[in-house]
Scaffold this motif. Structure first.
Motif, PDB file in Angstrom:
ATOM      1  N   GLN A   1      23.772  15.838  11.010  1.00 31.16           N
ATOM      2  CA  GLN A   1      23.126  16.306  12.022  1.00 31.16           C
ATOM      3  C   GLN A   1      21.587  15.931  12.144  1.00 31.16           C
ATOM      4  O   GLN A   1      20.869  15.962  11.159  1.00 31.16           O
ATOM      5  CB  GLN A   1      23.243  17.809  12.481  1.00 31.16           C
ATOM      6  N   SER A   2      21.037  15.358  13.539  1.00 26.52           N
ATOM      7  CA  SER A   2      19.745  15.249  13.529  1.00 26.52           C
ATOM      8  C   SER A   2      18.987  16.600  13.022  1.00 26.52           C
ATOM      9  O   SER A   2      19.485  17.548  13.699  1.00 26.52           O
ATOM     10  CB  SER A   2      19.419  14.750  14.877  1.00 26.52           C
ATOM     11  N   GLY A   3      17.745  16.534  12.406  1.00 31.74           N
ATOM     12  CA  GLY A   3      17.110  17.603  12.032  1.00 31.74           C
ATOM     13  C   GLY A   3      17.453  18.107  10.557  1.00 31.74           C
ATOM     14  O   GLY A   3      16.541  18.906  10.001  1.00 31.74           O
ATOM     15  N   SER A   4      18.523  17.586  10.019  1.00 27.07           N
ATOM     16  CA  SER A   4      18.914  18.067   8.520  1.00 27.07           C
ATOM     17  C   SER A   4      18.069  17.160   7.835  1.00 27.07           C
ATOM     18  O   SER A   4      17.417  16.129   8.110  1.00 27.07           O
ATOM     19  CB  SER A   4      20.267  17.867   8.351  1.00 27.07           C
ATOM     20  N   ILE A   5      17.805  17.640   6.282  1.00 26.03           N
ATOM     21  CA  ILE A   5      17.119  16.774   5.442  1.00 26.03           C
ATOM     22  C   ILE A   5      17.945  16.289   4.277  1.00 26.03           C
ATOM     23  O   ILE A   5      18.628  17.004   3.743  1.00 26.03           O
ATOM     24  CB  ILE A   5      15.660  17.775   5.076  1.00 26.03           C
ATOM     25  N   ASN A   6      17.760  15.130   3.895  1.00 33.49           N
ATOM     26  CA  ASN A   6      18.528  14.202   3.013  1.00 33.49           C
ATOM     27  C   ASN A   6      17.837  14.620   1.436  1.00 33.49           C
ATOM     28  O   ASN A   6      16.830  14.465   1.423  1.00 33.49           O
ATOM     29  CB  ASN A   6      18.617  12.890   3.186  1.00 33.49           C
ATOM     30  N   TYR A   7      18.649  15.437   0.748  1.00 38.56           N
ATOM     31  CA  TYR A   7      17.851  15.890  -0.545  1.00 38.56           C
ATOM     32  C   TYR A   7      17.935  14.742  -1.544  1.00 38.56           C
ATOM     33  O   TYR A   7      16.839  14.796  -2.382  1.00 38.56           O
ATOM     34  CB  TYR A   7      18.744  17.058  -1.075  1.00 38.56           C
ATOM     35  N   GLU A   8      18.989  14.221  -1.800  1.00 39.49           N
ATOM     36  CA  GLU A   8      19.252  13.266  -3.171  1.00 39.49           C
ATOM     37  C   GLU A   8      19.069  12.070  -3.097  1.00 39.49           C
ATOM     38  O   GLU A   8      18.229  11.163  -3.753  1.00 39.49           O
ATOM     39  CB  GLU A   8      20.448  13.915  -4.030  1.00 39.49           C
ATOM     40  N   ASN A   9      20.136  11.455  -2.731  1.00 36.15           N
ATOM     41  CA  ASN A   9      20.625   9.953  -2.630  1.00 36.15           C
ATOM     42  C   ASN A   9      20.155   9.225  -1.196  1.00 36.15           C
ATOM     43  O   ASN A   9      20.242   9.957  -0.282  1.00 36.15           O
ATOM     44  CB  ASN A   9      22.113   9.825  -2.959  1.00 36.15           C
ATOM     45  N   GLU A  10      20.212   7.870  -1.471  1.00 39.71           N
ATOM     46  CA  GLU A  10      20.284   7.028  -0.360  1.00 39.71           C
ATOM     47  C   GLU A  10      21.400   6.900   0.400  1.00 39.71           C
ATOM     48  O   GLU A  10      22.615   6.686  -0.477  1.00 39.71           O
ATOM     49  CB  GLU A  10      19.796   5.729  -1.004  1.00 39.71           C
ATOM     50  N   ILE A  11      21.713   7.075   1.711  1.00 38.91           N
ATOM     51  CA  ILE A  11      22.894   7.001   2.285  1.00 38.91           C
ATOM     52  C   ILE A  11      22.789   6.262   3.501  1.00 38.91           C
ATOM     53  O   ILE A  11      21.599   5.871   4.052  1.00 38.91           O
ATOM     54  CB  ILE A  11      23.191   8.549   2.719  1.00 38.91           C
ATOM     55  N   GLU A  12      23.674   5.809   4.278  1.00 37.45           N
ATOM     56  CA  GLU A  12      23.822   5.056   5.563  1.00 37.45           C
ATOM     57  C   GLU A  12      24.872   5.840   6.196  1.00 37.45           C
ATOM     58  O   GLU A  12      25.877   6.273   5.890  1.00 37.45           O
ATOM     59  CB  GLU A  12      24.263   3.653   5.151  1.00 37.45           C
TER      60      GLU A  12
END
Length: 334
Positions: free
Chosen positions: A286-297
């Protein structure tokens, strides 16, 4: 009156800004509209009667597109100090009243006539302090709406009129109810309604703070996949099924489905849950969430104007100008 800031897509020159401002100002519910070409935002000062959806429809009719609410402002933070001071005065007055009736300590600290004059003076001060409450009640009656405010007005008027009549008779030594000064009822009504008003305004202020935090999720640029590389583009250029790169520590700016990699996401801004949630291929993000660890697509499922963040901003703003279900039920009962 409320102030709303919307992000607009498709505005490229000063003429477009002037056109949007001119057309919006023709609406009788819109007092002022100011376009910021650099930020692609428009600041609108309007009446509570018009909704965000109605404003966005007007913008769409002009050939431009609203990308959602950036900021909202309606109520200033209310100062609680006057309520505390008035509460202390109210306690002193209440004690003097019951002390006289029940012969408590210091019951004779004031002569009866002095106490009655003091009571009348304090009541007048509270009536002035509660003028806004009575004005709301009067408007409700004039508009033919039977709501809580109109009952408050009726109660204040009845208790104050009867109380002042009784007060005059008591000062003349003819009071038929010497131990019951109905002016205290007036004072207590106004004070407790003011407490309710303070709580309501504080809640509104807290909601505005939440909107401001949501607004920090800027609708700016993302890295969109184009063949074997990534290109930084404006977020409004991204369409459904486009694939977007999200690096560790970045905010997810669009709703989508994870198609490459896995990571934990902080969704506290959306769900209130502080524990990071693991997402793998096929998971919705969801928009607004923060990616913590890894590069994702991820593959975009909803464009910016329909994103979770935009929906939340709009819903919260609209709720500030709607009565809750419980309040509506009270109105119907009244």
């Amino acid at each position: 009156m409320k102030k709303v800031v919307l992000r607009i897509s498709g505005v490229t020159n000063i003429d477009s800004c002037v056109r949007i401002e001119k057309m919006l100002k023709k609406n009788p519910n819109i007092q002022n509209a100011t376009m910021d070409l650099k930020e692609n935002t428009i600041t609108i000062l309007c009446k509570d009667a018009i909704t965000i959806d109605e404003i966005e429809i007007e913008i769409d009719n002009l050939g431009y597109e609203s990308l959602g609410v950036e900021l909202f402002s309606n109520e200033k933070k209310t100062n609680i100090i006057p309520l505390i001071v008035l509460g202390i005065i109210l306690l002193i007055l209440f004690y003097l009243t019951i002390a006289n009736n029940f012969h408590l300590p210091l019951y004779n600290v004031l002569k009866e006539k002095t106490r009655l004059i003091l009571l009348g003076g304090i009541t007048i001060a509270f009536l002035i302090y509660g003028l806004d409450l009575m004005w709301k009640g009067l408007k409700a009656n004039l508009q033919g709406r039977s709501i809580l405010e109109s009952l408050v007005l009726l109660s204040i008027l009845a208790s104050s009129i009867f109380g002042f009549i009784n007060l005059v008779f008591e000062l003349q030594g003819k009071g038929s109810f010497p131990n019951y000064h109905y002016l205290e009822v007036t004072i207590f009504l106004i004070y407790f309604m003011k407490i309710g008003q303070y709580i309501d305004n504080r809640n509104r202020y807290n909601l505005e703070v939440e909107i401001s935090q949501l607004a920090k999720t800027k609708m700016n640029k993302v890295n969109r996949k184009e063949e074997d590389t990534y290109k930084e583009v404006n977020i409004e250029e991204v369409r459904q099924k486009d694939q977007v790169l999200c690096l560790p520590g970045d905010k997810v700016l669009l709703d989508g489905v994870l198609v490459s990699g896995s990571s934990h996401f902080d969704e506290s801004l959306i769900t209130g849950e502080s524990t990071p949630v693991e997402k793998t291929i096929g998971s919705n993000i969801q928009s607004g969430s923060i990616n913590y660890e890894n590069e994702i697509e991820y593959s975009v499922e909803r464009e910016v104007k329909d994103s979770t963040i935009s929906d939340i901003k709009k819903q919260v703003v609209e709720e500030l100008h709607k009565k809750g279900h419980s309040s509506k039920r009270i109105d119907r009962v009244c």
